[in-house]
Every structure is written in C-alpha cells, then in structure tokens.
Design an enzyme around this catalytic site. Structure first.
Site, PDB file in Angstrom:
ATOM      1  N   LYS A   1       0.872  -1.183   0.000  1.00  0.00           N
ATOM      2  CA  LYS A   1       0.000   0.000   0.000  1.00  0.00           C
ATOM      3  C   LYS A   1       0.902   1.224   0.000  1.00  0.00           C
ATOM      4  O   LYS A   1       1.452   1.595   1.027  1.00  0.00           O
ATOM      5  CB  LYS A   1      -0.882  -0.028   1.255  1.00  0.00           C
ATOM      6  CG  LYS A   1      -2.210   0.678   1.105  1.00  0.00           C
ATOM      7  CD  LYS A   1      -2.126   2.171   0.851  1.00  0.00           C
ATOM      8  CE  LYS A   1      -1.869   2.981   2.111  1.00  0.00           C
ATOM      9  NZ  LYS A   1      -1.763   4.425   1.806  1.00  0.00           N
TER      10      LYS A   1
ATOM     11  N   GLY B   1       6.420   4.469   8.657  1.00  0.00           N
ATOM     12  CA  GLY B   1       5.658   5.711   8.711  1.00  0.00           C
ATOM     13  C   GLY B   1       5.818   6.357  10.065  1.00  0.00           C
ATOM     14  O   GLY B   1       6.812   6.147  10.761  1.00  0.00           O
ATOM     15  N   SER B   2       4.829   7.119  10.441  1.00  0.00           N
ATOM     16  CA  SER B   2       4.954   7.895  11.672  1.00  0.00           C
ATOM     17  C   SER B   2       4.765   7.022  12.917  1.00  0.00           C
ATOM     18  O   SER B   2       4.089   5.992  12.859  1.00  0.00           O
ATOM     19  CB  SER B   2       3.914   9.013  11.669  1.00  0.00           C
ATOM     20  OG  SER B   2       2.630   8.437  11.562  1.00  0.00           O
ATOM     21  N   THR B   3       5.339   7.472  14.005  1.00  0.00           N
ATOM     22  CA  THR B   3       5.209   6.745  15.273  1.00  0.00           C
ATOM     23  C   THR B   3       3.746   6.683  15.707  1.00  0.00           C
ATOM     24  O   THR B   3       3.283   5.662  16.209  1.00  0.00           O
ATOM     25  CB  THR B   3       6.096   7.419  16.337  1.00  0.00           C
ATOM     26  OG1 THR B   3       7.464   7.229  15.933  1.00  0.00           O
ATOM     27  CG2 THR B   3       5.908   6.825  17.718  1.00  0.00           C
ATOM     28  N   GLU B   4       3.039   7.751  15.430  1.00  0.00           N
ATOM     29  CA  GLU B   4       1.623   7.807  15.810  1.00  0.00           C
ATOM     30  C   GLU B   4       0.825   6.696  15.117  1.00  0.00           C
ATOM     31  O   GLU B   4       0.064   5.964  15.755  1.00  0.00           O
ATOM     32  CB  GLU B   4       1.144   9.189  15.363  1.00  0.00           C
ATOM     33  CG  GLU B   4      -0.208   9.595  15.756  1.00  0.00           C
ATOM     34  CD  GLU B   4      -0.581  10.855  14.942  1.00  0.00           C
ATOM     35  OE1 GLU B   4       0.310  11.523  14.395  1.00  0.00           O
ATOM     36  OE2 GLU B   4      -1.789  11.114  14.852  1.00  0.00           O
TER      37      GLU B   4
ATOM     38  N   GLY C   1       2.135   4.040  13.762  1.00  0.00           N
ATOM     39  CA  GLY C   1       2.717   2.775  14.226  1.00  0.00           C
ATOM     40  C   GLY C   1       2.014   2.270  15.477  1.00  0.00           C
ATOM     41  O   GLY C   1       1.729   1.078  15.635  1.00  0.00           O
TER      42      GLY C   1
ATOM     43  N   GLU D   1       8.949   0.574  11.300  1.00  0.00           N
ATOM     44  CA  GLU D   1      10.056   1.527  11.086  1.00  0.00           C
ATOM     45  C   GLU D   1       9.434   2.908  11.210  1.00  0.00           C
ATOM     46  O   GLU D   1       8.693   3.336  10.336  1.00  0.00           O
ATOM     47  CB  GLU D   1      10.655   1.358   9.687  1.00  0.00           C
ATOM     48  CG  GLU D   1      11.202  -0.015   9.389  1.00  0.00           C
ATOM     49  CD  GLU D   1      12.536  -0.292  10.049  1.00  0.00           C
ATOM     50  OE1 GLU D   1      13.091   0.624  10.697  1.00  0.00           O
ATOM     51  OE2 GLU D   1      13.008  -1.426   9.937  1.00  0.00           O
TER      52      GLU D   1
ATOM     53  N   CYS E   1      13.375  10.032   7.802  1.00  0.00           N
ATOM     54  CA  CYS E   1      13.134   9.524   9.160  1.00  0.00           C
ATOM     55  C   CYS E   1      14.392   9.619  10.018  1.00  0.00           C
ATOM     56  O   CYS E   1      14.323   9.870  11.205  1.00  0.00           O
ATOM     57  CB  CYS E   1      12.643   8.091   9.102  1.00  0.00           C
ATOM     58  SG  CYS E   1      13.702   7.056   8.102  1.00  0.00           S
TER      59      CYS E   1
ATOM     60  N   GLU F   1       9.552  15.241  16.083  1.00  0.00           N
ATOM     61  CA  GLU F   1      10.005  15.141  14.699  1.00  0.00           C
ATOM     62  C   GLU F   1       9.297  16.206  13.862  1.00  0.00           C
ATOM     63  O   GLU F   1       8.067  16.255  13.832  1.00  0.00           O
ATOM     64  CB  GLU F   1       9.654  13.743  14.169  1.00  0.00           C
ATOM     65  CG  GLU F   1      10.154  13.491  12.780  1.00  0.00           C
ATOM     66  CD  GLU F   1       9.803  12.091  12.284  1.00  0.00           C
ATOM     67  OE1 GLU F   1       8.657  11.660  12.508  1.00  0.00           O
ATOM     68  OE2 GLU F   1      10.676  11.455  11.690  1.00  0.00           O
TER      69      GLU F   1
HETATM   70  P1  NAD Z   1       2.120   8.134   7.983  1.00  0.00           P
HETATM   71  O1  NAD Z   1       2.312   7.311   9.188  1.00  0.00           O
HETATM   72  O2  NAD Z   1       1.111   9.205   8.021  1.00  0.00           O
HETATM   73  O3  NAD Z   1       1.741   7.228   6.745  1.00  0.00           O
HETATM   74  C1  NAD Z   1       2.512   6.129   6.336  1.00  0.00           C
HETATM   75  C2  NAD Z   1       1.617   5.170   5.569  1.00  0.00           C
HETATM   76  O4  NAD Z   1       0.621   4.665   6.448  1.00  0.00           O
HETATM   77  C3  NAD Z   1       0.861   5.783   4.405  1.00  0.00           C
HETATM   78  O5  NAD Z   1       0.797   4.851   3.363  1.00  0.00           O
HETATM   79  C4  NAD Z   1      -0.524   6.042   4.993  1.00  0.00           C
HETATM   80  O6  NAD Z   1      -1.540   6.070   4.016  1.00  0.00           O
HETATM   81  C5  NAD Z   1      -0.670   4.850   5.908  1.00  0.00           C
HETATM   82  N1  NAD Z   1      -1.599   5.051   7.039  1.00  0.00           N
HETATM   83  C6  NAD Z   1      -1.958   6.205   7.652  1.00  0.00           C
HETATM   84  N2  NAD Z   1      -2.834   5.965   8.651  1.00  0.00           N
HETATM   85  C7  NAD Z   1      -2.989   4.620   8.706  1.00  0.00           C
HETATM   86  C8  NAD Z   1      -3.738   3.741   9.540  1.00  0.00           C
HETATM   87  N3  NAD Z   1      -4.476   4.192  10.537  1.00  0.00           N
HETATM   88  N4  NAD Z   1      -3.651   2.419   9.325  1.00  0.00           N
HETATM   89  C9  NAD Z   1      -2.867   1.937   8.342  1.00  0.00           C
HETATM   90  N5  NAD Z   1      -2.161   2.718   7.505  1.00  0.00           N
HETATM   91  C10 NAD Z   1      -2.207   4.044   7.681  1.00  0.00           C
HETATM   92  O7  NAD Z   1       3.562   8.673   7.660  1.00  0.00           O
HETATM   93  P2  NAD Z   1       4.006   9.588   6.449  1.00  0.00           P
HETATM   94  O8  NAD Z   1       3.575  10.975   6.772  1.00  0.00           O
HETATM   95  O9  NAD Z   1       3.627   9.014   5.135  1.00  0.00           O
HETATM   96  O10 NAD Z   1       5.586   9.437   6.544  1.00  0.00           O
HETATM   97  C11 NAD Z   1       6.322  10.164   7.426  1.00  0.00           C
HETATM   98  C12 NAD Z   1       6.739   9.357   8.626  1.00  0.00           C
HETATM   99  O11 NAD Z   1       7.376   8.144   8.249  1.00  0.00           O
HETATM  100  C13 NAD Z   1       7.732  10.070   9.481  1.00  0.00           C
HETATM  101  O12 NAD Z   1       7.383   9.970  10.832  1.00  0.00           O
HETATM  102  C14 NAD Z   1       9.032   9.322   9.214  1.00  0.00           C
HETATM  103  O13 NAD Z   1       9.949   9.438  10.253  1.00  0.00           O
HETATM  104  C15 NAD Z   1       8.565   7.956   8.994  1.00  0.00           C
HETATM  105  N6  NAD Z   1       9.527   7.165   8.243  1.00  0.00           N
HETATM  106  C16 NAD Z   1      10.257   6.207   8.872  1.00  0.00           C
HETATM  107  C17 NAD Z   1      11.188   5.468   8.189  1.00  0.00           C
HETATM  108  C18 NAD Z   1      12.003   4.407   8.888  1.00  0.00           C
HETATM  109  O14 NAD Z   1      12.563   3.586   8.220  1.00  0.00           O
HETATM  110  N7  NAD Z   1      12.077   4.384  10.204  1.00  0.00           N
HETATM  111  C19 NAD Z   1      11.398   5.690   6.840  1.00  0.00           C
HETATM  112  C20 NAD Z   1      10.650   6.674   6.208  1.00  0.00           C
HETATM  113  C21 NAD Z   1       9.710   7.399   6.927  1.00  0.00           C
END
Ligand code: NAD
Length: 786
Positions: free
Chosen positions: A159, A211-214, A216, A233, A267, A365
C-alpha cells in the site's frame, strides 16, 4: 488502477485520489483508492501465488529477483524522473541515490534467495505480507520491504502512500514485464483508510509498516491478538554530534546532507545538531554561510540542492513547528536566497538556536528542512543530550579522534550510527530503530528474520474472540481489566504459620515462605500476601510470595540500575553463567526433588537440561557480538549485537525450571537485566534458584524474581516505560493484552499465544530465536581513507 494478479483493475467504489507535482502543483494522475474489497482480492491473489512461490527453489526466486534488479536498472531514468515529479525531491538524489539503492536491494536479496536453504536452515516464509509505506522515499521503502519478503518466499500486498504512488505502479509494470508470476506482488493504492483496510484484513501473516510513530502505535493496537507478525520503522529525531576536534568543513557538508537531503523529510534526518561549546559559535557561523548557498527549486533542475515539500499540508505542519519553536524562545536563521515564486510548495532551510533541550522543537520530529542546535560541554553531556529523546533511529558522530567517536557511538541508543558521515545506506546493512523508532530491521542478514519463522512453529492463531477490526477482546476481569489481582485467598501475614507447616516435635514449624528476589536481596512482598503451592499429589508443598505492582516497580528500578552488566565483558558474563551452572549442579538432587514434588515428573532430567542450557548461554556470552557488514562503503560497517536493556520475562508453567533458565540465561548472556515472573503454578523451583544466584556472583539487580499472579504482574511490567521488551509465555488472551499494551511506548514483544514449545528440544528451547530477542543490532558506519 490497482495491480492485482499482474492485471490492472478499477476500484469497485470508483473512488480516485489526485497525485500532483509538489514543484508545480500540477495534477499528475488520478489514482485508484482501494477499499476492503480490493485488499481482499489482493490477499486472495497473494495467497494463491504463495503456494508456488514459497515452494520454488531458492535459485528460481533468485532469478526472479535478479530480473527485477535488471528491470529497475533498465528503467532507472524513468523511475528517477517519475519519483522526483511525484515527490518533489531533487533529481540528483533520486537518480544517484534512491534508484541505484533500489536496484542494489534486489541484487543483494537475489543472493539471499539463493542462499536461504544454506544460511537460514530450519526457517520457513511467513506467508502473505501487507506492507504499508510512506511518501518520503516511495520506491526505496517499497524495495526495502518487497526484496527481503520475496527472497524468502513470501508474497506481498503493498500500500503506497497517497501522495506518491506512481513509482510503485511503474515498478509493478516492470515486475510483470520481468516475468514475475501473477499474485507475488500486488499493489493497492489509496489513502489512510486503505492502509487501515490492509492492517485489519485477517488474511495477512505479517504487517510491515514504515511511517509515523503515531500510526505505528495505532497499527500495534490493531494487530494485537491477531497472530500477525509486525515490524515498525517509525520516526526519529536523530542527533548530529560535532566535537571540537572534528573536521569542521566535512561536518558542515555532512550536516547539509543530514538535514537538507530530501528537504529534511527523512526519518533518520540529523535534525538535532549537538555541538561542543568551544566551537559552537564559529561552527554555526560557517553553517549560516553554507546555508546561504543552498538553492531551492524545481525537482527536475539538476542544479538545485533542496526540492519541494511533498504537499501544502506538510508545509503548514513544518511552519507551525517553527512558529512554536520561536514561541518557545528560539532564534531563527533562514538565508535570504529567493524561493521559486510559481505554484510549488517550498520551505527555506531553517536553523533554530537558543532552544531548550526539553522544547517541543527539540523533542518532536518536524520532518522538514529545520535544524535545531544545542551546545554541550563534555562528551558525557553530549551523549546524555543525544539520548534525551523517545526515539532511537540514527546518529552522526563527528570527531577526528576515533577513540572518542567509537566510544560515543557505543553509548548512543540508536540503530544506526554514522561516524564522520551521515545518511549512508546499503542493502547489506540493517536499518531500524530503538525505542519509539520501532522494531525490526530492514537490510543485512538481521533483516531477514522479519520475514521467516522457525519451521517447527505454526502461524499463531488469532484470538477466537478478537473483534473483527482487530481490537483485542474485552479484558478478562481477572488481571487485565480489574485493578485487583485474581489471587487465591490471602493467608495474611507471611510470617503466620499456616496449613503448609504442621508443628513438629510439639514446636511450631519455622516459616519458609519463599520471598521475592529484588536488587540482589530477598524481599518480602509489599502487600504481605502469599499463596500456597500444591504439589503433584494435591498436598501443599510450600508457600510463595504474591508480588504486586509496587514489587514490580522496585524490581524494574533495580534492573535499570544494574545496567553496568551490559558493560561487562562477554568473558565475565560467561564466567558467571558457568558459576550458576556449577552451583545448580551441586544442588541438582534438591532441585530434582522439588520439581518432582511440584510436577510429578522426573526432576533429574529437567535439572540436567537446565545445566546444559546454562552452558549454552555461557558459550554464547562471548560468541554473538556481531559481524562486519559487506556494504559498498569503503571502510567498515560494524553490526554490533547490543543488549535490549531491561526485559520483562513471564514464564510458562511447562518445565518450570528449564523454561525459567532457558529465558533467563540468553537475556543475561547478552547483557540485559530482567524482571522474571516464574511459572504461576510451579514457582518454587525459581524461588529456590535465587539462592543459586546469590552464591554465583550475579551482581545485584541483574536478575529480579517476582512470583505471583502471572497476568497481574505482566500487566504492570508491560505498562512500565523503563521495560524495553516483554517476553510473555502465556495464553493467547494474555499475549493479545501484552501486544496491545506495548503500544504506548512501542516496546518489543515476544509472545507465545499459548503455543506449546518443547523446552527440552535444542531448537525449540534455545538458539537463534532467543538470541535475536535478547539483542538489538546497531550498525556503526566507519568510513576510512580520504
Ligand atoms: P504516515 O504514518 O502518516 O503514513 C505512512 C503510511 O501509512 C501511508 O501509506 C498512509 O496512508 C498509511 N496510514 C496512515 N494511517 C494509517 C492507519 N491508521 N492504518 C494503516 N495505515 C495508515 O507517515 P508519512 O507521513 O507518510 O511518513 C512520514 C513518517 O514516516 C515520518 O514519521 C518518518 O519518520 C517515517 N519514516 C520512517 C522510516 C524508517 O525507516 N524508520 C522511513 C521513512 C519514513
């Protein structure tokens, strides 16, 4: 369209999202938004493909991964242009970094497919994996997830992020063109709802999320009790430490890469500059000068340094953080170089100084081109500031004194450390975080374990009464819901003679209630409760203390204070484990009799297996330190197996001494300290064991034993912030609770879902799974030469 079974499909609800170019605001494409039905179709396709993909030879899969790598190289120009158009990142970066790294990941993992049978004997793929990725490195994050999953025989549903789905779709086309069988990779585009539909679909065996910690945290809760494996991650606020003996010009260029690469939407961005006070002012002046020469502009212009912010929503978020920083007393510097004036989404490189270590802009962040800078005086203070964060993804350390740099690298709690460098990545080195930056690794051999399980284990079954949306079942009244433990009728003060001790020779029996073992001493339980322990024949054979929250908190504090254990040499830890084995051996008959009385089984075999196991981990105490990763870097990348920290361990009732030792010993061997809750039914072997610990030179606090109601104690442990990992060998409902409750600080969990394990068996009761759980892999990058 959606890519399912190597075909393009329209979404059933006919809903589409717009993907636009952040540098111009122009629409690039309409993207299908998949819902539960489309996710279901993709899961079915992936499941059907799994049957043949997982049983294909490693060589066959290697050929396919190789073909994918070649396909990416063939189309690298198109991929780079599309990535820059969709995301806004400079073409120099997508061309020279993102796309070559994507190809490298497929080549490297083609190798792991080829070697799986030889290098991962006894492991089997997980099944169908749902992979949810962010927008900052759209294709690279896809490659980091897809390559290892496919190499090891899994099939996937990806996704992509709503802002940046285009390269994933092009990748799908390339994969089909390269002859990848239908259903092995499926791409379901869409927004956050689509992500939620993936996470909640019961057909997945694992969810891999970046994605974001929130989010996660939401996903941790949603998958609790479902039996799905999970890797996360997440975000970061990585420190960039500059010592007074650093090569300052190199550090300035490093900083440009650390925080302005990909507009700071990284990230692991080095977003917290920690600079030694004696050089702070001249260094910051050099930095401001360098910032004046950074050019912001269209992503397809090869001459720019900083591209467009992915979306106006992100831009607003960045700006509101900066405003908050100013309100918190920060001073701002932004160079006066002009930003483009067309319809793009721009933010200038920004430096915030005079910020307090606890300020929100220092802790949170920002995910944009904003650097905060703080001074430090001594290396110790630098390390403390570096670790003063809830994250732990990466760090950069700059000093020409390798002695100092490596010493500091060892002390920073983060998964990746770059010495005199920054933002280096390679498929052969794992990437991933400590603490709230998540768990699991991508890349390196360590990353492979995210996509396999020991072949003897079956998939963990979801909790029968879990809600369809994945929320854990209503808490059982006993321990998880109610605040009072479900304990047997209290016996009153533990000193009171009770039914277990009939008077002998006319004199009252001297009470032998087994105590708790906290901070190296035997302690009465805080609540002064105890419980009688019946033997195999139903007769009471002893009394054990009933610990409560306060006891757990004391034990965690003692375990936290004993962190010096991690700094002991492997040899020293081995000596102590051998000493424990020696003392257990000296009292083998007594332990065997105790086990026989409790369980009715032959205790001698169990004691002998426990001694064997102690030898195993005494051996591993100095044989699992890590390795050198063979990356493309000139220099060295050290994969160091560090301790996890404070581990909460909840033991099963099976083989009560052997399972206790089998869990305790790997934690100890690898430098962790623990709070261990022995079998609730058969605790006496463990309480006898503290006498062994007392006589074996185990430092105070390294092992703490709290007996009592398993789930009540587990609840306090999992909710404790200082506990960094939870190992829970209990039933499925308790496992679900542990997973759900771990979400608040995202601690690692290892739970059994009530699956039986043969603790006597060398494969099931010891080895790689245990060592993996007892360690965090830290990758330290040390470039060499000019
Ligand atoms: P995000 O968490 O908003 O979204 C990431 C993905 O999750 C997107 O595809 C989004 O559509 C999906 N998503 C959102 N809400 C969801 C839910 N409730 N259930 C399932 N999926 C959902 O993050 P973002 O804004 O796309 O990316 C930025 C974040 O990603 C930053 O916090 C960054 O630090 C982190 N990041 C981490 C790494 C790592 O390897 N640690 C790498 C890249 C980015």
């Amino acid at each position: 369209g959606l890519f399912i079974n190597n075909r393009w499909a329209a979404p059933s609800a006919d809903t589409y999202l717009t993907s636009s170019n952040p540098a111009t605001g122009a629409e690039l494409a309409q993207i299908a938004a998949g819902g539960a039905a489309e996710v279901g179709a993709a899961v079915s396709a992936a499941r059907a493909a799994f049957a043949t993909w997982s049983t294909a030879s490693g060589h066959e899969r290697a050929r396919h991964l190789y073909a994918l790598a070649r396909g990416i190289q063939k189309h690298q120009r198109l991929l780079a242009v599309l990535e820059s158009l969709d995301n806004g990142k400079p073409i120099r970066e997508s061309r020279d970094l993102d796309v070559p790294l994507v190809a490298r990941h497929f080549y490297h993992h083609a190798g792991w497919a080829q070697l799986m049978a030889a290098e991962l004997p006894g492991y089997t793929p997980l099944g169908v994996v749902g992979q949810v990725i962010p927008w900052n490195f759209p294709l690279l994050m896809l490659a980091w997830k897809v390559a290892p999953a496919l190499a090891l025989g899994n099939t996937v549903v990806v996704k992509p992020a709503p802002y940046t789905p285009l390269t994933a779709l092009l990748f799908a086309e390339i994969a089909a063109e390269a002859g990848l069988p239908p259903g092995v990779i499926n791409i379901v585009t869409g927004g956050d709802q689509t992500g939620a539909a993936v996470v909640e679909h019961p057909g997945f065996d694992k969810i891999a999320f970046t994605g974001s910690t929130e989010v996660g945290r939401i996903i941790r809760r949603a998958t609790a009790g479902t039996g799905k494996r999970l890797s996360l991650e997440l975000g970061g606020k990585s420190p960039f430490l500059v010592f007074d003996d650093a090569d300052q010009d190199a550090a300035i260029e490093g900083l440009v890469d650390a925080i302005w690469f990909n507009q700071g939407q990284v990230c692991c961005a080095g977003s917290r500059l920690l600079i030694q006070e004696s050089i702070a002012e001249p260094f910051l002046e050099k930095l401001r000068l360098r910032m004046r020469s950074l050019r912001v502009g269209d992503s397809l212009d090869k001459g720019i340094d900083i591209g467009a912010i992915v979306d106006p929503v992100q831009r607003e978020r960045i700006d509101s953080w900066v405003q908050r920083g100013l309100a918190e007393g920060g001073q701002i510097f932004q160079p006066d170089t002009p930003l483009p004036t067309d319809g793009g989404c721009w933010y200038p490189p920004t430096l915030l100084t005079d910020v307090h270590p606890a300020a929100e802009v220092v802790q949170e962040e920002i995910f944009g081109p904003v650097l905060v800078a703080l001074p430090f005086r001594t290396p110790g203070e630098g390390v403390r500031l570096a670790n003063n964060t809830r994250y732990g993804l990466a760090a950069s350390v700059w000093s020409e004194n390798l002695n100092l740099a490596l010493d500091v690298a060892g002390q920073i709690k983060a998964g990746v450390i770059w010495v005199n460098s920054t933002n280096l990545f390679d498929a052969a080195a794992g990437f991933g975080g400590y603490r709230e930056s998540g768990y699991g690794r991508e890349g390196g051999k360590e990353g492979l374990y995210e996509y396999v399980r020991p072949a003897w284990q079956t998939r963990r079954q979801p909790l029968a009464d879990a809600q369809p949306n994945g929320t854990p079942p209503a808490p059982r009244e006993s321990a998880w819901g109610a605040h009072t433990p479900d304990r047997p009728a209290p016996l009153g003060d533990t000193d009171t003679p009770n039914g277990a001790h009939s008077p002998t020779n006319g004199l009252p029996h001297i009470d032998r209630t087994a105590k708790l073992y906290i901070g190296g001493t035997q302690k009465r339980p805080d609540g002064n409760y105890s419980r009688t322990i019946p033997g195999a024949d139903g007769q009471i054979i002893g009394v054990a203390s009933d610990g409560n929250r306060k006891d757990i908190r004391d034990a965690v504090e003692a375990a936290d204070k004993a962190s010096g254990w991690a700094r002991k040499t492997g040899h020293a830890r081995a000596q102590i484990l051998y000493y424990i084995a020696e003392n257990l051996s000296a009292r083998a008959d007594e332990f065997a009799a105790r086990l026989a009385a409790m369980t009715g089984s032959s205790g001698a075999a169990e004691v002998s297996a426990a001694i064997d196991r102690l030898f195993t981990y005494a051996a591993y105490a100095d044989k699992y330190g890590g390795s050198i990763q063979e990356t493309v870097l000139r220099g060295m990348v050290l994969a160091v197996n560090e301790p996890v920290g404070v581990i909460g361990i909840v033991c099963p009732d099976d083989a009560p001494l052997l399972s206790f030792v089998s869990l305790l010993a790997p934690a100890m061997a690898r430098g962790n300290t623990s709070i261990i809750v022995p079998s609730e039914r058969y605790p006496l072997a463990a309480t006898d064991f503290y006498q062994i610990l007392e006589t074996s030179d185990v430092p105070a606090g390294v092992v703490n034993i709290v007996t009592g109601a398993r789930d009540h104690l587990a609840k306090t442990l999992v909710e404790h912030d200082v506990v960094q990992a939870m190992w829970y060998f209990g039933d499925a409902a308790g496992s679900a609770e542990i997973e759900a409750r771990s979400a608040h600080n995202l601690k690692r969990t290892w739970v059994s879902y009530g699956q039986p394990r043969d603790w006597f068996d060398a494969e099931q009761g010891a080895g790689a799974e245990f060592l993996h759980a007892a360690t965090e892999v830290k990758n330290i990058w040390v470039p060499t030469g000019e």
